[in-house]
Scaffold this motif. Structure first.
Motif, mmCIF file in Angstrom:
data_model
loop_
_atom_site.group_PDB
_atom_site.id
_atom_site.type_symbol
_atom_site.label_atom_id
_atom_site.label_comp_id
_atom_site.label_asym_id
_atom_site.label_seq_id
_atom_site.Cartn_x
_atom_site.Cartn_y
_atom_site.Cartn_z
ATOM 1 N N ASP A 1 0.831 -1.229 0.003
ATOM 2 C CA ASP A 1 0.112 -0.116 -0.043
ATOM 3 C C ASP A 1 0.844 1.113 -0.090
ATOM 4 O OD1 ASP A 1 -2.462 -1.535 -0.127
ATOM 5 O OD2 ASP A 1 -2.523 -1.192 2.073
ATOM 6 N N PHE A 2 2.022 1.251 0.093
ATOM 7 C CA PHE A 2 3.175 2.419 -0.106
ATOM 8 C C PHE A 2 2.698 3.082 -1.241
ATOM 9 C CE2 PHE A 2 6.902 4.974 -0.606
ATOM 10 C CZ PHE A 2 6.901 5.407 0.650
ATOM 11 N N GLU A 3 2.672 2.281 -2.621
ATOM 12 C CA GLU A 3 2.749 3.071 -3.774
ATOM 13 C C GLU A 3 1.479 3.624 -3.929
ATOM 14 O OE1 GLU A 3 4.734 3.799 -6.068
ATOM 15 O OE2 GLU A 3 6.489 2.568 -5.550
ATOM 16 N N SER A 4 0.157 3.116 -3.341
ATOM 17 C CA SER A 4 -0.972 3.538 -3.395
ATOM 18 C C SER A 4 -1.148 4.942 -2.509
ATOM 19 C CB SER A 4 -2.430 2.856 -2.947
ATOM 20 O OG SER A 4 -1.747 2.331 -1.466
ATOM 21 N N GLN A 5 -0.479 4.937 -1.283
ATOM 22 C CA GLN A 5 -0.782 6.213 -0.596
ATOM 23 C C GLN A 5 -0.007 7.370 -1.234
ATOM 24 O OE1 GLN A 5 -0.382 5.993 3.714
ATOM 25 N NE2 GLN A 5 -0.317 3.740 3.597
ATOM 26 N N ALA A 6 1.146 7.074 -1.736
ATOM 27 C CA ALA A 6 2.087 7.915 -2.403
ATOM 28 C C ALA A 6 1.154 8.537 -3.767
ATOM 29 C CB ALA A 6 3.501 7.411 -3.078
ATOM 30 N N SER A 7 0.647 7.619 -4.397
ATOM 31 C CA SER A 7 -0.368 8.105 -5.418
ATOM 32 C C SER A 7 -1.554 9.028 -5.126
ATOM 33 C CB SER A 7 -0.672 6.786 -6.372
ATOM 34 O OG SER A 7 0.390 6.323 -6.885
ATOM 35 N N ALA A 8 -1.985 8.784 -3.952
ATOM 36 C CA ALA A 8 -2.988 9.666 -3.484
ATOM 37 C C ALA A 8 -2.686 10.830 -3.173
ATOM 38 C CB ALA A 8 -3.785 8.937 -2.146
ATOM 39 N N GLY A 9 -1.539 11.082 -2.844
ATOM 40 C CA GLY A 9 -1.053 12.378 -2.491
ATOM 41 C C GLY A 9 -0.481 13.276 -3.827
ATOM 42 N N ASN A 10 -0.874 12.649 -4.948
ATOM 43 C CA ASN A 10 -0.439 13.184 -6.287
ATOM 44 C C ASN A 10 1.002 13.626 -6.400
ATOM 45 O OD1 ASN A 10 -3.095 13.291 -7.354
ATOM 46 N ND2 ASN A 10 -3.558 15.232 -5.974
ATOM 47 N N LEU A 11 1.896 12.825 -5.774
ATOM 48 C CA LEU A 11 3.384 12.956 -5.640
ATOM 49 C C LEU A 11 4.083 12.081 -6.841
ATOM 50 C CD1 LEU A 11 4.118 12.486 -1.687
ATOM 51 C CD2 LEU A 11 3.466 14.417 -3.246
ATOM 52 N N VAL A 12 3.854 12.691 -8.059
ATOM 53 C CA VAL A 12 3.924 12.051 -9.340
ATOM 54 C C VAL A 12 5.318 11.280 -9.374
ATOM 55 C CG1 VAL A 12 3.983 12.330 -11.761
ATOM 56 C CG2 VAL A 12 2.352 13.557 -10.646
ATOM 57 N N LEU A 13 6.319 12.259 -8.884
ATOM 58 C CA LEU A 13 7.796 11.691 -8.997
ATOM 59 C C LEU A 13 8.127 10.317 -7.920
ATOM 60 C CD1 LEU A 13 9.762 14.913 -9.574
ATOM 61 C CD2 LEU A 13 9.044 13.317 -11.203
ATOM 62 N N PHE A 14 7.149 10.304 -6.912
ATOM 63 C CA PHE A 14 7.450 9.285 -6.142
ATOM 64 C C PHE A 14 6.443 8.377 -5.906
ATOM 65 C CE2 PHE A 14 11.247 10.199 -3.898
ATOM 66 C CZ PHE A 14 11.676 11.649 -4.191
ATOM 67 N N SER A 15 5.784 7.997 -7.091
ATOM 68 C CA SER A 15 4.735 6.947 -7.064
ATOM 69 C C SER A 15 4.633 6.288 -8.340
ATOM 70 C CB SER A 15 3.255 7.691 -6.822
ATOM 71 O OG SER A 15 3.095 8.554 -7.785
ATOM 72 N N GLY A 16 4.312 5.048 -8.539
ATOM 73 C CA GLY A 16 4.081 4.335 -9.771
ATOM 74 C C GLY A 16 5.503 3.606 -10.030
ATOM 75 N N ALA A 17 5.509 2.252 -10.166
ATOM 76 C CA ALA A 17 6.624 1.400 -10.396
ATOM 77 C C ALA A 17 7.265 1.711 -11.866
ATOM 78 C CB ALA A 17 6.036 -0.032 -10.429
ATOM 79 N N LYS A 18 6.550 2.256 -12.703
ATOM 80 C CA LYS A 18 6.816 2.676 -13.951
ATOM 81 C C LYS A 18 7.818 3.749 -14.106
ATOM 82 C CE LYS A 18 2.716 0.739 -16.313
ATOM 83 N NZ LYS A 18 1.646 1.238 -17.215
ATOM 84 N N ARG A 19 7.797 4.528 -12.779
ATOM 85 C CA ARG A 19 8.543 5.681 -13.055
ATOM 86 C C ARG A 19 10.079 5.292 -12.282
ATOM 87 N NH1 ARG A 19 3.353 7.466 -11.705
ATOM 88 N NH2 ARG A 19 2.709 8.766 -13.120
ATOM 89 N N VAL A 20 10.429 4.349 -12.128
ATOM 90 C CA VAL A 20 11.569 3.711 -11.206
ATOM 91 C C VAL A 20 13.014 4.280 -12.130
ATOM 92 C CG1 VAL A 20 13.094 1.989 -10.537
ATOM 93 C CG2 VAL A 20 10.678 1.859 -10.257
ATOM 94 N N LYS A 21 12.801 4.303 -13.613
ATOM 95 C CA LYS A 21 13.927 4.744 -14.137
ATOM 96 C C LYS A 21 14.037 6.137 -14.035
ATOM 97 C CE LYS A 21 14.141 1.051 -17.553
ATOM 98 N NZ LYS A 21 14.009 0.719 -19.138
ATOM 99 N N LEU A 22 12.904 6.924 -13.988
ATOM 100 C CA LEU A 22 13.070 8.309 -13.612
ATOM 101 C C LEU A 22 13.646 8.734 -12.549
ATOM 102 C CD1 LEU A 22 12.198 11.305 -14.705
ATOM 103 C CD2 LEU A 22 10.033 10.795 -13.842
ATOM 104 N N LEU A 23 13.134 8.145 -11.493
ATOM 105 C CA LEU A 23 13.786 8.240 -9.892
ATOM 106 C C LEU A 23 15.267 8.000 -9.984
ATOM 107 C CD1 LEU A 23 10.818 6.752 -7.922
ATOM 108 C CD2 LEU A 23 11.588 9.217 -7.924
ATOM 109 N N LEU A 24 15.594 6.958 -10.817
ATOM 110 C CA LEU A 24 17.139 6.745 -10.722
ATOM 111 C C LEU A 24 17.716 7.833 -11.428
ATOM 112 C CD1 LEU A 24 19.397 4.622 -10.484
ATOM 113 C CD2 LEU A 24 18.881 3.653 -12.486
ATOM 114 N N PHE A 25 17.387 8.383 -12.612
ATOM 115 C CA PHE A 25 17.834 9.322 -13.316
ATOM 116 C C PHE A 25 18.011 10.653 -12.383
ATOM 117 C CE2 PHE A 25 17.212 13.357 -15.963
ATOM 118 C CZ PHE A 25 18.344 13.150 -16.552
ATOM 119 N N LEU A 26 16.880 10.852 -11.622
ATOM 120 C CA LEU A 26 17.022 12.124 -10.759
ATOM 121 C C LEU A 26 17.943 11.930 -9.698
ATOM 122 C CD1 LEU A 26 13.191 12.747 -10.391
ATOM 123 C CD2 LEU A 26 14.779 14.251 -11.682
#
Length: 422
Positions: free
Chosen positions: A77-102
């Motif tokens: 449920d961590f991803e769902s809570q992060a997504s609920a906050g509209n924290l785009v850069l910290f939610s969603g498994a598909k954004r792992v590469k973007l997070l790594l890049f950041l």
């Protein structure tokens, strides 16, 4: 999710988050200003050392942030809570590469600041809903700021003081850098302490007065240590690196011998122990369970002995004519400041500790008197807070304060285990 059952994220917590971000940005801005001044004045050696501190600190902080992010993504449920906050850069498994890049671009720490502010604002606007996730983010952010403080601000403060002592004069930018670094070091320690206290069951919140006393306690303990290192470097600059490289492995070995258990992977734990060695070079805090008082006494005796050697070396090798106007004042005031810091620490626990300000019938446990005092507390974690219980910070809270506090944290950890994807 019932908002009343979530950990409370107060307005004071939000204010501390804002102040922490402001001091972080001010510190970064002053660092860039100092680096530019060094470069434009042709002081390329100082420019390289200064920027080196910035890069090393940034890399260490990004590594910690990435290690924790990888662990958090496995929590139920961590991803769902992060997504609920509209924290785009910290939610969603598909954004792992973007997070790594950041994180590779050294922006992961900054994104965490922005996310914490936004989540805190949402909690305040919605009158408490979302507190659990805001508290979780604040805990990690406070630890990252503490790491950044001792990896960058403390060494830079030492460097600025060394340059001022060697040149016997200073430009405005150097005074600004010293002030920013000093404020950052003391404030981040207070902010970290406030965050850590939230893991104590039935805790008494640290108010403004207690925070101010805690601030000065750390200021007068860390300040003399930094000043003594800078004074030693001003007379024997070629030996300061040797001094650090002699002490740092000893401190890392001590952390290893104590069996720290903060990170969730062997590589992360090695990084943590190396960082602990750096922090202990400037300041003390507890990292494992056991008799805290004995370890703290050993540490302070070690630091007092080492500081005395540094000051004695400076006094013997100093330029008597150049330092005539301030040498005697420093050799007296530095030890007195350290004694004052220890006195303020005692005063804090005797007069300003949060437990002393609660009503007698409040029913809160009396366990956080000082390191090594064992309370009798056993509080169960409610089901609503299990999924985002910050296990690594909970473990550190247990070891930082008392032995028996760990029983409460371990209760939460055992319940959290069912929510972790191994």
């Amino acid at each position: 999710m019932n908002c009343e059952t979530l950990p409370k994220y107060s307005l004071l917590d939000f204010v501390f988050t804002l102040i922490g971000v402001c001091t972080f940005l001010f510190d970064v801005g002053s660092d860039l200003w100092v680096a530019k001044e060094f470069y434009t004045h042709g002081e390329f050696v100082w420019f390289g050392v200064f920027v080196g501190f910035m890069l090393i600190s940034s890399v260490v902080v990004q590594l910690f942030s990435w290690f924790w992010l990888q662990y958090d993504r496995g929590l139920k449920d961590f991803e769902s809570q992060a997504s609920a906050g509209n924290l785009v850069l910290f939610s969603g498994a598909k954004r792992v590469k973007l997070l790594l890049f950041l994180h590779v671009c050294q922006l992961g720490f900054f994104i965490r600041h922005i996310s914490a502010i936004w989540q805190g604002f949402r909690v305040w606007r919605r009158k408490g809903c979302g507190s659990e996730y805001a508290v979780y983010m604040t805990h990690d952010l406070s630890m990252l700021r503490l790491i950044e403080t001792f990896c960058e601000s403390a060494p830079q403060l030492t460097l600025m003081m060394y340059i001022i002592l060697r040149s016997d004069h200073a430009r405005l930018v150097q005074y600004v850098s010293v002030g920013a670094s000093t404020t950052s070091v003391a404030w981040m320690v207070v902010d970290y302490h406030r965050s850590l206290r939230s893991f104590l069951p039935d805790k008494d919140n640290q108010g403004w007065l207690s925070s101010v006393v805690y601030f000065f306690w750390n200021l007068f303990l860390i300040g003399p240590r930094v000043a003594s290192v800078a004074l030693f470097a001003s007379v024997l600059p070629c030996f300061i690196a040797a001094h650090f490289l002699l002490l740092w492995p000893i401190l890392v070995l001590w952390a290893w011998r104590q069996g720290t258990n903060f990170m969730d992977s062997p590589a992360g734990e090695r990084l943590y122990r190396a960082t602990i060695g750096l922090i202990w070079y400037f300041s003390w805090f507890n990292v494992v369970e056991g008799d805290t008082r004995d370890r703290s006494l050993i540490y302070h005796m070690f630091i007092i002995t080492d500081t005395s050697i540094l000051l004695t070396t400076w006094w013997l090798y100093r330029d008597a004519e150049m330092t005539q106007s301030y040498a005697f004042s420093l050799i007296i005031s530095i030890p007195l400041c350290y004694v004052l810091g220890l006195s303020i620490k005692v005063l804090y626990y005797c007069c300003f500790h949060p437990k002393l300000w609660r009503p007698a019938d409040s029913g809160k446990a009396t366990y956080d008197v000082t390191d090594g005092v064992e309370p009798s507390v056993d509080v169960q974690a409610d089901s609503a807070s299990v999924h985002t219980f910050n296990k690594r910070m909970g473990r550190h809270a247990a070891t930082f304060y008392t032995t028996n506090t760990s029983s409460t944290v371990k209760t939460k950890e055992s319940e959290t285990t069912n929510a972790v994807v191994l």
